[in-house]
Design a protein around this motif. Structure first.
Motif, PDB file in Angstrom:
ATOM      1  N   ALA A  16       0.828  -1.211   0.000  1.00 48.93           N
ATOM      2  CA  ALA A  16       0.000   0.000   0.000  1.00 48.93           C
ATOM      3  C   ALA A  16       0.858   1.256   0.000  1.00 48.93           C
ATOM      4  O   ALA A  16       0.370   2.345  -0.317  1.00 48.93           O
ATOM      5  N   PHE A  17       2.147   1.096   0.337  1.00 49.74           N
ATOM      6  CA  PHE A  17       3.071   2.228   0.362  1.00 49.74           C
ATOM      7  C   PHE A  17       4.092   2.143  -0.769  1.00 49.74           C
ATOM      8  O   PHE A  17       5.099   2.849  -0.759  1.00 49.74           O
ATOM      9  N   GLY A  18       3.845   1.252  -1.725  1.00 49.57           N
ATOM     10  CA  GLY A  18       4.756   1.100  -2.853  1.00 49.57           C
ATOM     11  C   GLY A  18       5.953   0.227  -2.546  1.00 49.57           C
ATOM     12  O   GLY A  18       6.930   0.222  -3.297  1.00 49.57           O
ATOM     13  N   GLY A  19       5.899  -0.539  -1.428  1.00 49.24           N
ATOM     14  CA  GLY A  19       7.036  -1.370  -1.029  1.00 49.24           C
ATOM     15  C   GLY A  19       6.844  -2.829  -1.387  1.00 49.24           C
ATOM     16  O   GLY A  19       5.940  -3.200  -2.148  1.00 49.24           O
ATOM     17  N   GLY A  20       7.707  -3.681  -0.834  1.00 44.49           N
ATOM     18  CA  GLY A  20       7.637  -5.103  -1.125  1.00 44.49           C
ATOM     19  C   GLY A  20       8.415  -5.891  -0.099  1.00 44.49           C
ATOM     20  O   GLY A  20       8.913  -5.369   0.899  1.00 44.49           O
ATOM     21  N   GLY A  21       8.563  -7.177  -0.360  1.00 46.86           N
ATOM     22  CA  GLY A  21       9.252  -8.064   0.569  1.00 46.86           C
ATOM     23  C   GLY A  21       8.536  -9.393   0.620  1.00 46.86           C
ATOM     24  O   GLY A  21       7.951  -9.837  -0.372  1.00 46.86           O
ATOM     25  N   HIS A  22       8.543 -10.049   1.767  1.00 46.74           N
ATOM     26  CA  HIS A  22       7.782 -11.285   1.910  1.00 46.74           C
ATOM     27  C   HIS A  22       6.992 -11.235   3.201  1.00 46.74           C
ATOM     28  O   HIS A  22       6.936 -10.201   3.878  1.00 46.74           O
ATOM     29  N   GLU A  23       6.351 -12.348   3.576  1.00 44.37           N
ATOM     30  CA  GLU A  23       5.362 -12.324   4.655  1.00 44.37           C
ATOM     31  C   GLU A  23       5.937 -11.905   6.007  1.00 44.37           C
ATOM     32  O   GLU A  23       5.250 -11.297   6.820  1.00 44.37           O
ATOM     33  N   LYS A  24       7.189 -12.201   6.251  1.00 47.79           N
ATOM     34  CA  LYS A  24       7.762 -11.918   7.571  1.00 47.79           C
ATOM     35  C   LYS A  24       8.799 -10.793   7.558  1.00 47.79           C
ATOM     36  O   LYS A  24       9.323 -10.442   8.620  1.00 47.79           O
ATOM     37  N   ALA A  25       9.096 -10.240   6.421  1.00 50.22           N
ATOM     38  CA  ALA A  25      10.034  -9.118   6.351  1.00 50.22           C
ATOM     39  C   ALA A  25       9.714  -8.303   5.101  1.00 50.22           C
ATOM     40  O   ALA A  25       9.766  -8.820   3.987  1.00 50.22           O
ATOM     41  N   ALA A  26       9.370  -7.049   5.296  1.00 46.34           N
ATOM     42  CA  ALA A  26       9.014  -6.201   4.165  1.00 46.34           C
ATOM     43  C   ALA A  26       9.356  -4.744   4.496  1.00 46.34           C
ATOM     44  O   ALA A  26       9.499  -4.390   5.679  1.00 46.34           O
ATOM     45  N   SER A  27       9.492  -3.922   3.459  1.00 42.70           N
ATOM     46  CA  SER A  27       9.836  -2.525   3.697  1.00 42.70           C
ATOM     47  C   SER A  27       9.369  -1.673   2.525  1.00 42.70           C
ATOM     48  O   SER A  27       9.042  -2.178   1.447  1.00 42.70           O
ATOM     49  N   ALA A  28       9.324  -0.385   2.764  1.00 42.46           N
ATOM     50  CA  ALA A  28       8.917   0.575   1.734  1.00 42.46           C
ATOM     51  C   ALA A  28       9.617   1.894   1.990  1.00 42.46           C
ATOM     52  O   ALA A  28      10.008   2.204   3.128  1.00 42.46           O
ATOM     53  N   VAL A  29       9.791   2.681   0.937  1.00 44.76           N
ATOM     54  CA  VAL A  29      10.360   4.024   1.037  1.00 44.76           C
ATOM     55  C   VAL A  29       9.350   5.002   0.445  1.00 44.76           C
ATOM     56  O   VAL A  29       8.905   4.842  -0.700  1.00 44.76           O
ATOM     57  N   ILE A  30       8.963   5.996   1.241  1.00 45.52           N
ATOM     58  CA  ILE A  30       7.950   6.957   0.803  1.00 45.52           C
ATOM     59  C   ILE A  30       8.600   8.324   0.708  1.00 45.52           C
ATOM     60  O   ILE A  30       9.074   8.879   1.712  1.00 45.52           O
ATOM     61  N   LYS A  31       8.611   8.856  -0.493  1.00 46.36           N
ATOM     62  CA  LYS A  31       9.244  10.162  -0.715  1.00 46.36           C
ATOM     63  C   LYS A  31       8.313  11.267  -0.240  1.00 46.36           C
ATOM     64  O   LYS A  31       7.117  11.246  -0.516  1.00 46.36           O
ATOM     65  N   ASN A  32       8.882  12.230   0.494  1.00 45.16           N
ATOM     66  CA  ASN A  32       8.127  13.372   1.031  1.00 45.16           C
ATOM     67  C   ASN A  32       6.908  12.911   1.839  1.00 45.16           C
ATOM     68  O   ASN A  32       5.850  13.537   1.797  1.00 45.16           O
ATOM     69  N   GLY A  33       7.059  11.823   2.560  1.00 45.24           N
ATOM     70  CA  GLY A  33       5.957  11.296   3.357  1.00 45.24           C
ATOM     71  C   GLY A  33       5.840  11.984   4.710  1.00 45.24           C
ATOM     72  O   GLY A  33       6.776  12.631   5.195  1.00 45.24           O
ATOM     73  N   ASN A  34       4.676  11.822   5.324  1.00 43.44           N
ATOM     74  CA  ASN A  34       4.413  12.370   6.651  1.00 43.44           C
ATOM     75  C   ASN A  34       4.215  11.212   7.624  1.00 43.44           C
ATOM     76  O   ASN A  34       3.409  10.304   7.377  1.00 43.44           O
ATOM     77  N   ILE A  35       4.939  11.245   8.740  1.00 49.65           N
ATOM     78  CA  ILE A  35       4.919  10.119   9.682  1.00 49.65           C
ATOM     79  C   ILE A  35       3.509   9.840  10.185  1.00 49.65           C
ATOM     80  O   ILE A  35       3.048   8.686  10.207  1.00 49.65           O
ATOM     81  N   ASP A  36       2.778  10.869  10.586  1.00 44.05           N
ATOM     82  CA  ASP A  36       1.437  10.671  11.149  1.00 44.05           C
ATOM     83  C   ASP A  36       0.500  10.017  10.155  1.00 44.05           C
ATOM     84  O   ASP A  36      -0.238   9.084  10.481  1.00 44.05           O
ATOM     85  N   SER A  37       0.504  10.513   8.925  1.00 41.94           N
ATOM     86  CA  SER A  37      -0.408   9.957   7.917  1.00 41.94           C
ATOM     87  C   SER A  37      -0.023   8.532   7.546  1.00 41.94           C
ATOM     88  O   SER A  37      -0.882   7.685   7.285  1.00 41.94           O
ATOM     89  N   ILE A  38       1.271   8.253   7.536  1.00 37.59           N
ATOM     90  CA  ILE A  38       1.731   6.898   7.207  1.00 37.59           C
ATOM     91  C   ILE A  38       1.308   5.920   8.306  1.00 37.59           C
ATOM     92  O   ILE A  38       0.820   4.821   8.021  1.00 37.59           O
ATOM     93  N   ILE A  39       1.455   6.324   9.561  1.00 34.10           N
ATOM     94  CA  ILE A  39       1.044   5.437  10.662  1.00 34.10           C
ATOM     95  C   ILE A  39      -0.461   5.224  10.642  1.00 34.10           C
ATOM     96  O   ILE A  39      -0.954   4.113  10.895  1.00 34.10           O
ATOM     97  N   ARG A  40      -1.224   6.274  10.323  1.00 32.69           N
ATOM     98  CA  ARG A  40      -2.677   6.142  10.261  1.00 32.69           C
ATOM     99  C   ARG A  40      -3.071   5.135   9.176  1.00 32.69           C
ATOM    100  O   ARG A  40      -3.914   4.253   9.383  1.00 32.69           O
ATOM    101  N   LEU A  41      -2.471   5.248   7.982  1.00 30.79           N
ATOM    102  CA  LEU A  41      -2.748   4.308   6.899  1.00 30.79           C
ATOM    103  C   LEU A  41      -2.269   2.899   7.263  1.00 30.79           C
ATOM    104  O   LEU A  41      -2.925   1.903   6.936  1.00 30.79           O
ATOM    105  N   LEU A  42      -1.132   2.822   7.954  1.00 26.43           N
ATOM    106  CA  LEU A  42      -0.583   1.533   8.364  1.00 26.43           C
ATOM    107  C   LEU A  42      -1.576   0.799   9.257  1.00 26.43           C
ATOM    108  O   LEU A  42      -1.826  -0.403   9.090  1.00 26.43           O
ATOM    109  N   ARG A  43      -2.162   1.509  10.212  1.00 25.19           N
ATOM    110  CA  ARG A  43      -3.131   0.890  11.116  1.00 25.19           C
ATOM    111  C   ARG A  43      -4.345   0.370  10.346  1.00 25.19           C
ATOM    112  O   ARG A  43      -4.885  -0.701  10.654  1.00 25.19           O
TER     113      ARG A  43
END
Length: 861
Positions: free
Chosen positions: A270-297
Motif C-alpha cells: 500500500a506504500f509502494g514497497g515489497g518483501g515477503h510475509e515476515k520481512a518487508a519494507s517501503a520508502v515513501i518520498k516526502n511522506g508524513n509520519i502521522d499519515s503513514i502510521i494512520r494508513l498503516l493501522r
C-alpha cells in the motif's frame, strides 16, 4: 569511464556489492565519496591495496560514460559532485538493488527481494565462473552477513544462504568476519534506537499484539534492519513496524517472527514497497509520519485475522486417571496408549499429573499398589482454551514444561504439547531438546567466560590443562555439579568435579601426570578417579553414568550412560548443569533440566518426583541448599517431603549415610537455621523417632565462630541424658566427636547428682575438664550460676606448690603428696588462701601435721 557507486552512508553490504560489481565489470572503477561507519573506514584503510578506489575529486567527471549503482536506487544520494549531477540525463545508469522500488522509471534495473544486495551479484559471479581471492570472498560474505544479521534476520532468503556457502567454499575467512560484525551500535543508531523505544506502543488487532513506533533523523544512515532486530529483543510482540523519517524520505520496515499470519508484504504494498510475509519494507518520498502510521493501522486492521488459539491445536479427549488409581494400573495405561504422562482428575477437576518416569521408579521400588496421589505432580500449570499459542509458548519456556493441560470452567478439556506449538510455528521442523539447551547455553557463554576469567589463576591453569587432555583423548569433558552452580552465582568453590564421555580412569591418569597431584585414587568399579593436592583441594573425575536404586536408600547401581542421563541422576536442578571444557565449545553451559531458571527464581527443585524415595538424604540437602543460598523449596519439592516421610523412607537408610549429611549441615555457617528447618519439616522426628528439644536458637553470628564440636554439643543442650544416649544410638559419629559427647553426657549426669555448693566434689569433677566442655555445661540454665561462681574461684587460684616441692620437703612418695596438693587447691577455692605467702604458711601447717602423723605411725607398740 564506467564508475561504480553506492549510497553515501556506506555499509559492508554496499562496499561488498561494489567490489562484486567490479568483478563483473573489470574496466569500471570504484568511487567512494561520503560517510561510512568506523568499521568500514577501518576495513578500507587496511584493504586499500586490494580494493583501490577513487573520490570524485580524483576523476574527470566529463569522461564518465556509465554508472553502475548498487544497494540503492536513489542516484542523488550517491553523488556529491554537482558537475556530475548536471550530466545525469546523458549518462546511462544500471541499478542493482534489493530494496523495494522507490520510483519505477524504466531504467536498467535489477531489483530482487533478497537479504543482501551482494547476494544478487555473487550469483552472477558464480554463474560466470569468475575466480575470487580469499579477500574477495571474505568481503562479499561480510556484506551478506552484515545485512542479514549473520543470516538471522527475517528478510534472509535461501539465496543468501547459498551465496554465503559458495563464498565460504571460495575461502571466506569467518574469523575476520566475526571481528567486524560483532560491534556495538553507532551513536546515530543508538539515538534512533532510543527514539523507537520511547515512541513505541503495542496495539492489539484481533488480539494480535503489534508494536508500532516512529523516529526521525536529519541525516540518512543505514542499519534499520539491525534496529528492527534489536527492537524484537526488547518488546513483547511478534510483529513490528518502524516508521523512520530521514532527510526527505520515510522508511517503513516491518518484521514478524514466530507463527504470525499477518502478511507484511501485502501491507507495505500500500506504500509502494515489497518483501515477503515476515520481512518487508517501503520508502515513501516526502511522506508524513502521522499519515503513514494512520494508513498503516488501517492496512493492519484489514488483514489481521483472529489468532490461532489453544482450542485450535490441543488434543482431546484426554486419557485421565483418579488419585486412588494404583501405580500398577497407571503403568498399564501408559504402556497401552504410548503416553509419557497422564492427568489426574477428581470430580472432573484436574488435581495433578503423573509421568511415566515416576511410575517406572515407583514400580521398581515395589510400590505398585500405592495410589498415584502420592507420586503425582500437584503444582500443575494450566491454560484456558482461548489463550493464544504465543502465551502458551511463553509458559512452556518459563517453566520448562512440554505438556500443559487445558482447563475450561475448572474442567479438563484437552492438552497441548510443545510439539503442537512447534508444528504451528515451524511446520515439521521441531528442534530437539539438546538443540534448545545448547541455544540457551550459547546465549550465556559470554557471561560464563567472564566468570571463569575471575577465578583464581591456579584454577584457570588447571582448566587449561584439562582442556588439553580432553583434546588428546578426543572425548567431551565437562565441569559438573556444585562448581558450575557456584560459578553462575559468582561464589567461591575450589573443588572441581569432572565428567567425561569416555574413560574417567584414563583421564585421571593423564591429569595426574600433567597436574602433578600428590595422590591419585582410582575406583575401577565406578569408573572414577580422584586427584588430591597438597593445598587441600581435590579433583574428582567420573565417566558419564546412570544410577538406579534397587530399593529406597540403597547404594546406586552404576551403568555407563550419556551426559543427559548422568545429570539426571543428581539431586536438584541447580546441581544438574554442566560446563563444557573442550576447546571448540569452552564455556558452553548444558542445562537440560532448568537449573539456570531455578537459580534465577531462587528455588530448590528436585529432578523427579521419586527423588526423596530414591535417596531420602536429599531432603537434608534440599534444606541445606535452601538456607545456604537464601532460596525457597519449590512447591513440588516441599510437598514431596511429608509423602516420603509417611512412607518411612528413612527405615532403610544406614546411620552412616544420615550422619554424613547431618555433619555437613553442622559445618555450614547457617547451621542453626538449617536445624530449625529440619525440625519444622519433621526430618529429625522421622529419623530420631522422637520430638526432642533441640537447641538451634543461638545467634547466627555466634554460631559462625564456633567449632563443629561446640555446634554439636550446644544443639544437645536442652536434651536430658537419656535423650542424648538415644541420639547417639541413632548416629555413627566420628570417634573424637563421639568421645567428647560421651564425656559431656557423663558430666551432665554427674552434675545432676552433685551438691553444687560442695566445692570439693565440684572441683574433683571439673578440674581437668576442657574449657570447651566447661563453657557448654555452664550454658545450661540449671548449672549457670554455680559453675560461673566455681569458674571465678578457679581462675583466682595462684597455687605455686608442686609435687617436687613436697618431695624436697620430706614428704614420702605416695598418696600423701596428692592429698596435700588437693588440700591446698581446696583452700584456695574456699578463700582460706588468697596469696602465695598464705599458701606457704598453710603448707607449713600441713607439713607439720604430716610429720606428727608419721611419728604416731612409726611409734613402737
Amino acid at each position: 569511464m564506467i564508475i561504480i557507486l553506492s549510497h553515501q552512508f556506506l555499509d559492508f553490504d554496499a562496499l561488498a556489492a561494489m567490489a562484486a560489481a567490479q568483478k563483473l565489470c573489470p574496466e569500471a572503477v570504484l568511487v567512494i565519496d561520503g560517510k561510512y561507519s568506523s568499521y568500514v573506514q577501518e576495513f578500507l584503510s587496511l584493504a586499500k591495496e586490494q580494493l583501490p578506489y577513487y573520490r570524485f575529486k580524483d576523476i574527470d567527471v566529463d569522461k564518465v560514460e556509465k554508472i553502475i549503482l548498487v544497494d540503492t536506487q536513489e542516484i542523488e544520494r550517491s553523488i556529491g559532485n554537482k558537475k556530475l549531477m548536471d550530466r545525469l540525463r546523458t549518462i546511462p545508469i544500471e541499478i542493482i538493488d534489493h530494496h523495494p522500488v522507490v520510483e519505477p522509471d524504466g531504467q536498467n534495473q535489477i531489483i530482487e527481494m533478497v537479504g543482501a544486495c551482494t547476494t544478487i551479484l555473487v550469483e552472477q559471479i558464480q554463474q560466470r565462473g569468475i575466480n575470487l581471492t580469499s579477500f574477495d570472498a571474505t568481503l562479499m560474505a561480510l556484506g551478506i552477513y552484515d545485512d542479514t544479521g549473520s543470516l538471522l534476520f527475517a528478510n534472509t532468503t535461501p539465496r543468501d544462504l547459498l551465496a554465503a556457502a559458495y563464498l565460504v567454499e571460495e575461502g571466506a575467512e569467518l574469523a575476520v568476519m566475526a571481528e567486524y560484525l560483532q560491534r556495538p551500535l553507532t551513536s546515530e543508531q543508538k539515538d534512533l534506537f532510543q527514539q523507537l523505544l520511547d515512541n513505541g506502543v503495542i496495539e492489539k488487532y484481533n488480539e494480535m499484539p503489534v508494536f508500532i513506533s516512529y523516529a526521525e533523523s536529519r541525516e540518512y544512515f543505514s542499519g534499520l534492519a539491525l534496529l528492527a532486530h534489536r527492537i524484537g529483543e526488547f518488546e513483547n510482540a511478534e510483529i513490528f513496524f518502524l516508521v523512520v523519517k530521514m532527510e526527505d524520505r520515510v522508511y517503513l520496515v516491518g518484521r514478524a517472527r514466530g507463527g504470525s499470519s499477518l502478511p507484511l508484504n501485502e501491507i507495505v504494498q500500500a506504500f509502494g514497497g515489497g518483501g515477503h510475509e515476515k520481512a518487508a519494507s517501503a520508502v515513501i518520498k516526502n511522506g508524513n509520519i502521522d499519515s503513514i502510521i494512520r494508513l498503516l493501522r488501517e492496512e493492519i486492521k484489514l488483514r489481521a485475522e483472529k489468532p490461532t488459539t489453544i482450542r485450535d491445536i490441543m488434543s482431546y479427549p484426554v486419557k485421565t486417571v483418579f488419585p486412588d488409581t494404583s501405580i500398577e494400573e497407571v503403568g498399564k495405561m501408559l504402556l497401552k496408549y504410548g503416553h509419557t504422562g497422564l492427568p489426574v482428575v477428581q470430580d472432573e477437576k484436574l488435581v495433578g499429573i503423573i509421568s511415566r518416569r515416576d511410575v517406572d521408579k515407583a514400580l521398581k521400588h515395589g510400590l505398585q499398589h500405592a495410589p498415584v496421589k502420592g507420586f503425582m505432580t500437584r503444582d500443575v500449570i494450566t491454560v484456558q482454551p482461548d489463550l493464544s499459542w504465543e502465551e502458551v509458548q511463553k509458559l512452556m519456556v518459563l517453566h520448562d514444561i512440554g505438556r500443559i493441560p487445558v482447563v475450561e470452567n475448572e474442567i479438563l478439556t484437552g492438552i497441548v504439547s510443545r510439539s503442537d506449538v512447534m508444528r504451528l510455528i515451524y511446520g515439521s521442523v521441531v528442534p530437539t531438546l539438546n538443540e534448545l539447551a545448547r541455544d540457551r547455553s550459547i546465549a550465556r557463554r559470554e557471561e560464563i567466560l567472564r566468570h571463569i576469567a575471575g577465578l583464581p589463576q591456579y584454577i584457570q591453569d588447571d582448566l587449561a590443562v584439562i582442556r588439553e587432555a580432553a583434546s588428546e583423548m578426543g572425548n567431551q569433558v565437562y565441569l559438573v555439579g556444585g562448581f558450575v552452580r557456584d560459578l553462575l552465582m559468582n561464589m567461591p568453590n575450589n573443588d572441581l568435579d569432572i565428567v567425561v564421555e569416555g574413560n574417567g580412569i584414563e583421564l585421571g591418569r593423564i591429569l595426574s601426570k600433567k597436574l602433578t597431584c600428590d595422590k591419585l585414587v582410582l575406583h575401577a568399579s565406578f569408573g572414577t578417579a580422584s586427584l588430591i593436592f597438597c593445598n587441600g583441594t581435590h579433583l574428582d573425575i567420573a565417566s558419564t553414568r546412570r544410577e538406579d536404586y534397587d530399593f529406597p536408600g540403597a547404594l546406586p547401581v552404576v551403568e555407563e550412560s550419556t551426559l543427559r542421563e548422568d545429570l539426571l541422576r543428581r539431586d536438584f536442578t541447580i546441581n544438574a548443569m554442566a560446563l563444557c571444557l573442550n576447546e571448540d565449545s569452552f564455556g558452553d553451559i548444558i542445562d537440560y533440566y532448568g537449573g539456570f531458571r531455578d537459580l534465577q527464581q531462587k528455588e530448590i527443585r528436585f529432578l523427579h518426583n521419586l527423588s526423596f524415595i530414591d535417596d531420602p538424604t536429599r531432603m537434608l540437602r534440599a534444606i541445606k541448599f535452601a538456607v545456604r543460598y537464601e532460596f525457597k523449596l519449590a512447591k513440588v519439592t516441599a510437598d514431596a517431603m511429608p509423602i516420603a516421610l509417611k512412607e518411612d523412607v528413612f527405615a532403610k537408610i544406614s546411620a552412616e549415610r544420615f550422619t554424613e549429611e547431618l555433619i555437613l549441615i553442622y559445618k555450614e555457617a547457617k547451621f542453626q537455621r538449617m536445624g530449625r528447618e529440619l525440625i519444622r519439616n519433621g526430618i529429625f522426628k522421622a529419623w530420631f523417632k522422637a520430638d526432642y528439644a533441640w537447641n538451634f536458637e543461638e545467634a547466627e553470628s555466634v554460631g559462625e565462630q564456633r567449632s563443629l564440636t561446640e555446634r554439636w554439643l550446644i544443639s544437645l543442650k536442652n536434651l536430658d541424658s537419656n535423650e542424648i544416649s538415644a541420639v547417639l544410638d541413632r548416629l555413627t559419629l566420628p570417634k573424637s566427636l563421639k568421645r567428647i559427647t560421651l564425656e559431656y553426657l557423663r558430666l551432665k549426669q554427674a552434675l545432676k547428682l552433685e551438691d553444687l555448693t560442695d566445692l570439693k566434689n565440684l572441683d574433683e569433677l571439673l578440674a581437668g575438664v576442657p574449657l570447651l566442655l566447661f563453657n557448654i555445661l555452664g550454658s545450661d540454665d540449671a548449672y549457670t550460676d554455680p559453675l560461673k561462681k566455681y569458674r571465678l574461684l578457679r581462675e583466682g587460684i595462684q597455687m605455686k606448690t608442686t609435687g617436687k616441692d613436697l618431695r624436697q620437703s620430706g614428704v614420702r612418695e605416695g598418696p600423701e603428696i596428692g592429698s596435700i596438693l588437693k588440700q591446698i587447691r581446696l583452700a584456695w577455692l574456699e578463700g582460706k588462701i588468697r596469696t602465695p605467702d598464705e599458701e606457704k604458711r598453710y603448707l607449713e601447717i600441713l607439713l607439720e601435721k604430716n610429720d606428727r602423723a608419721d611419728c604416731i605411725d612409726n611409734k613402737p607398740i
